[in-house]
Design a protein around this motif. Structure first.
Motif, PDB file in Angstrom:
ATOM      1  N   LEU A  89       0.826  -1.212   0.000  1.00 25.67           N
ATOM      2  CA  LEU A  89       0.000   0.000   0.000  1.00 25.67           C
ATOM      3  C   LEU A  89       0.857   1.258   0.000  1.00 25.67           C
ATOM      4  O   LEU A  89       0.623   2.184  -0.789  1.00 25.67           O
ATOM      5  CB  LEU A  89      -0.926  -0.008   1.219  1.00 25.67           C
ATOM      6  N   VAL A  90       1.867   1.285   0.852  1.00 29.42           N
ATOM      7  CA  VAL A  90       2.766   2.450   0.896  1.00 29.42           C
ATOM      8  C   VAL A  90       3.519   2.583  -0.416  1.00 29.42           C
ATOM      9  O   VAL A  90       3.671   3.684  -0.955  1.00 29.42           O
ATOM     10  CB  VAL A  90       3.732   2.338   2.101  1.00 29.42           C
ATOM     11  N   SER A  91       3.978   1.471  -0.955  1.00 31.35           N
ATOM     12  CA  SER A  91       4.677   1.494  -2.243  1.00 31.35           C
ATOM     13  C   SER A  91       3.776   2.039  -3.339  1.00 31.35           C
ATOM     14  O   SER A  91       4.203   2.858  -4.166  1.00 31.35           O
ATOM     15  CB  SER A  91       5.149   0.075  -2.574  1.00 31.35           C
ATOM     16  N   MET A  92       2.514   1.613  -3.361  1.00 36.44           N
ATOM     17  CA  MET A  92       1.580   2.102  -4.368  1.00 36.44           C
ATOM     18  C   MET A  92       1.372   3.611  -4.242  1.00 36.44           C
ATOM     19  O   MET A  92       1.393   4.335  -5.252  1.00 36.44           O
ATOM     20  CB  MET A  92       0.231   1.391  -4.225  1.00 36.44           C
ATOM     21  N   LEU A  93       1.201   4.096  -3.029  1.00 32.60           N
ATOM     22  CA  LEU A  93       0.979   5.532  -2.838  1.00 32.60           C
ATOM     23  C   LEU A  93       2.196   6.355  -3.240  1.00 32.60           C
ATOM     24  O   LEU A  93       2.058   7.386  -3.914  1.00 32.60           O
ATOM     25  CB  LEU A  93       0.604   5.811  -1.384  1.00 32.60           C
ATOM     26  N   VAL A  94       3.384   5.914  -2.856  1.00 26.46           N
ATOM     27  CA  VAL A  94       4.609   6.644  -3.201  1.00 26.46           C
ATOM     28  C   VAL A  94       4.806   6.670  -4.713  1.00 26.46           C
ATOM     29  O   VAL A  94       5.078   7.725  -5.310  1.00 26.46           O
ATOM     30  CB  VAL A  94       5.833   6.036  -2.482  1.00 26.46           C
ATOM     31  N   PHE A  95       4.647   5.521  -5.363  1.00 22.64           N
ATOM     32  CA  PHE A  95       4.796   5.465  -6.817  1.00 22.64           C
ATOM     33  C   PHE A  95       3.741   6.319  -7.513  1.00 22.64           C
ATOM     34  O   PHE A  95       4.038   6.980  -8.509  1.00 22.64           O
ATOM     35  CB  PHE A  95       4.692   4.016  -7.301  1.00 22.64           C
ATOM     36  N   ALA A  96       2.505   6.304  -7.013  1.00 22.42           N
ATOM     37  CA  ALA A  96       1.438   7.093  -7.633  1.00 22.42           C
ATOM     38  C   ALA A  96       1.734   8.591  -7.533  1.00 22.42           C
ATOM     39  O   ALA A  96       1.553   9.336  -8.508  1.00 22.42           O
ATOM     40  CB  ALA A  96       0.095   6.779  -6.982  1.00 22.42           C
ATOM     41  N   ILE A  97       2.208   9.038  -6.394  1.00 20.66           N
ATOM     42  CA  ILE A  97       2.540  10.462  -6.233  1.00 20.66           C
ATOM     43  C   ILE A  97       3.688  10.842  -7.159  1.00 20.66           C
ATOM     44  O   ILE A  97       3.630  11.862  -7.863  1.00 20.66           O
ATOM     45  CB  ILE A  97       2.875  10.767  -4.760  1.00 20.66           C
ATOM     46  N   LEU A  98       4.733  10.008  -7.172  1.00 20.70           N
ATOM     47  CA  LEU A  98       5.875  10.309  -8.043  1.00 20.70           C
ATOM     48  C   LEU A  98       5.495  10.233  -9.517  1.00 20.70           C
ATOM     49  O   LEU A  98       5.923  11.085 -10.315  1.00 20.70           O
ATOM     50  CB  LEU A  98       7.025   9.341  -7.749  1.00 20.70           C
ATOM     51  N   GLY A  99       4.696   9.243  -9.897  1.00 21.86           N
ATOM     52  CA  GLY A  99       4.266   9.113 -11.288  1.00 21.86           C
ATOM     53  C   GLY A  99       3.426  10.294 -11.733  1.00 21.86           C
ATOM     54  O   GLY A  99       3.584  10.795 -12.858  1.00 21.86           O
ATOM     55  N   GLY A 100       2.536  10.771 -10.873  1.00 20.54           N
ATOM     56  CA  GLY A 100       1.737  11.961 -11.196  1.00 20.54           C
ATOM     57  C   GLY A 100       2.602  13.188 -11.380  1.00 20.54           C
ATOM     58  O   GLY A 100       2.383  13.979 -12.298  1.00 20.54           O
ATOM     59  N   ALA A 112      -3.125   9.815 -15.456  1.00 19.64           N
ATOM     60  CA  ALA A 112      -2.668   8.583 -16.101  1.00 19.64           C
ATOM     61  C   ALA A 112      -1.329   8.139 -15.513  1.00 19.64           C
ATOM     62  O   ALA A 112      -1.110   6.942 -15.262  1.00 19.64           O
ATOM     63  CB  ALA A 112      -2.533   8.784 -17.613  1.00 19.64           C
ATOM     64  N   GLY A 113      -0.448   9.087 -15.284  1.00 22.87           N
ATOM     65  CA  GLY A 113       0.849   8.760 -14.691  1.00 22.87           C
ATOM     66  C   GLY A 113       0.702   8.216 -13.285  1.00 22.87           C
ATOM     67  O   GLY A 113       1.383   7.252 -12.902  1.00 22.87           O
ATOM     68  N   ALA A 114      -0.210   8.826 -12.509  1.00 27.36           N
ATOM     69  CA  ALA A 114      -0.431   8.360 -11.140  1.00 27.36           C
ATOM     70  C   ALA A 114      -1.017   6.951 -11.142  1.00 27.36           C
ATOM     71  O   ALA A 114      -0.626   6.098 -10.339  1.00 27.36           O
ATOM     72  CB  ALA A 114      -1.352   9.317 -10.402  1.00 27.36           C
ATOM     73  N   THR A 115      -1.931   6.691 -12.072  1.00 24.74           N
ATOM     74  CA  THR A 115      -2.552   5.370 -12.141  1.00 24.74           C
ATOM     75  C   THR A 115      -1.540   4.310 -12.556  1.00 24.74           C
ATOM     76  O   THR A 115      -1.435   3.251 -11.912  1.00 24.74           O
ATOM     77  CB  THR A 115      -3.724   5.379 -13.135  1.00 24.74           C
ATOM     78  N   LEU A 116      -0.805   4.567 -13.621  1.00 24.84           N
ATOM     79  CA  LEU A 116       0.179   3.591 -14.097  1.00 24.84           C
ATOM     80  C   LEU A 116       1.271   3.340 -13.059  1.00 24.84           C
ATOM     81  O   LEU A 116       1.644   2.190 -12.795  1.00 24.84           O
ATOM     82  CB  LEU A 116       0.796   4.060 -15.404  1.00 24.84           C
ATOM     83  N   GLY A 118       1.044   3.873  -9.860  1.00 24.31           N
ATOM     84  CA  GLY A 118       0.443   3.245  -8.683  1.00 24.31           C
ATOM     85  C   GLY A 118       0.328   1.735  -8.841  1.00 24.31           C
ATOM     86  O   GLY A 118       0.628   0.978  -7.919  1.00 24.31           O
ATOM     87  N   VAL A 119      -0.104   1.301 -10.025  1.00 25.08           N
ATOM     88  CA  VAL A 119      -0.195  -0.147 -10.289  1.00 25.08           C
ATOM     89  C   VAL A 119       1.199  -0.765 -10.254  1.00 25.08           C
ATOM     90  O   VAL A 119       1.404  -1.835  -9.672  1.00 25.08           O
ATOM     91  CB  VAL A 119      -0.904  -0.408 -11.638  1.00 25.08           C
ATOM     92  N   ALA A 120       2.168  -0.096 -10.852  1.00 27.64           N
ATOM     93  CA  ALA A 120       3.545  -0.601 -10.825  1.00 27.64           C
ATOM     94  C   ALA A 120       4.073  -0.639  -9.391  1.00 27.64           C
ATOM     95  O   ALA A 120       4.772  -1.589  -9.004  1.00 27.64           O
ATOM     96  CB  ALA A 120       4.442   0.269 -11.695  1.00 27.64           C
ATOM     97  N   GLY A 121       3.726   0.359  -8.596  1.00 27.32           N
ATOM     98  CA  GLY A 121       4.150   0.381  -7.192  1.00 27.32           C
ATOM     99  C   GLY A 121       3.519  -0.730  -6.376  1.00 27.32           C
ATOM    100  O   GLY A 121       4.165  -1.335  -5.520  1.00 27.32           O
ATOM    101  N   LEU A 122       2.255  -1.011  -6.646  1.00 31.28           N
ATOM    102  CA  LEU A 122       1.577  -2.092  -5.936  1.00 31.28           C
ATOM    103  C   LEU A 122       2.223  -3.439  -6.253  1.00 31.28           C
ATOM    104  O   LEU A 122       2.528  -4.229  -5.353  1.00 31.28           O
ATOM    105  CB  LEU A 122       0.095  -2.116  -6.310  1.00 31.28           C
TER     106      LEU A 122
END
Length: 164
Positions: A89-100, A112-116, A118-122
């Motif tokens: 969960l933490v990995s998904m949130l961090v990746f989503a913020i950075l991707g956005g 789109a960046g946050a979604t992609l 976030g999935v990669a982070g999860l």
């Protein structure tokens, strides 16, 4: 100590494969007559839940077919729960913020960046959690489940026995 009743399936070199016994307080799930455990997606699960054998330490030299009580440390359950739930969960949130943020800097839709990301982070969080769990399991012998005792069969319930 968290305990579970199990049946010994096989033994080898001081360890045993045990199959947990599903002992519940109510029989609603097994009867399929009550609504206590049912849900709208119950048709997706098999009619009988199958347990997987667990590899445990066998200091009592229990033999196949015997009913035993297995146990594991409470902090082990907490640690594995944190790895299984919190880390992804933490990995998904961090990746989503950075991707956005990266997509926004590149003038692309940041949703789109946050979604992609976030999935990669999860997914990467699950992979890292699995890797860490394997390392912890091999590094620390106290985290392994162990056979604590053979099951006791009581003739009378404990509340009917008077103290002398």
């Amino acid at each position: 100590m968290i305990e579970q009743t199990a049946k010994v399936v096989s033994t080898q070199h001081g360890h045993a494969w045990v199959l947990p016994l599903n002992l519940t307080n109510c029989n609603t799930c097994s009867n399929k007559t009550g609504l206590g455990c049912s849900n709208a997606l119950s048709f997706l699960t098999s009619s009988k839940a199958k347990s997987e054998p667990i590899y445990v330490q066998n200091p009592l030299h229990a033999k196949p077919g015997e009913a035993v009580v297995i146990g594991t440390q409470g902090n082990t359950l907490v640690m594995y729960s944190l790895l299984a739930y919190l880390l992804p969960l933490v990995s998904m949130l961090v990746f989503a913020i950075l991707g956005g943020q990266v997509f926004q800097v590149l003038n692309l839709p940041h949703e789109a960046g946050a979604t992609l990301a976030g999935v990669a982070g999860l997914i990467s969080g699950f992979k890292v959690a699995n890797w860490l769990a394997k390392r912890m399991h091999h590094a620390n012998e106290t985290m392994h489940p162990v056979i604590l005792r053979h099951t006791e069969h009581y003739i009378y319930p404990a509340n009917t026995v008077s103290q002398a």
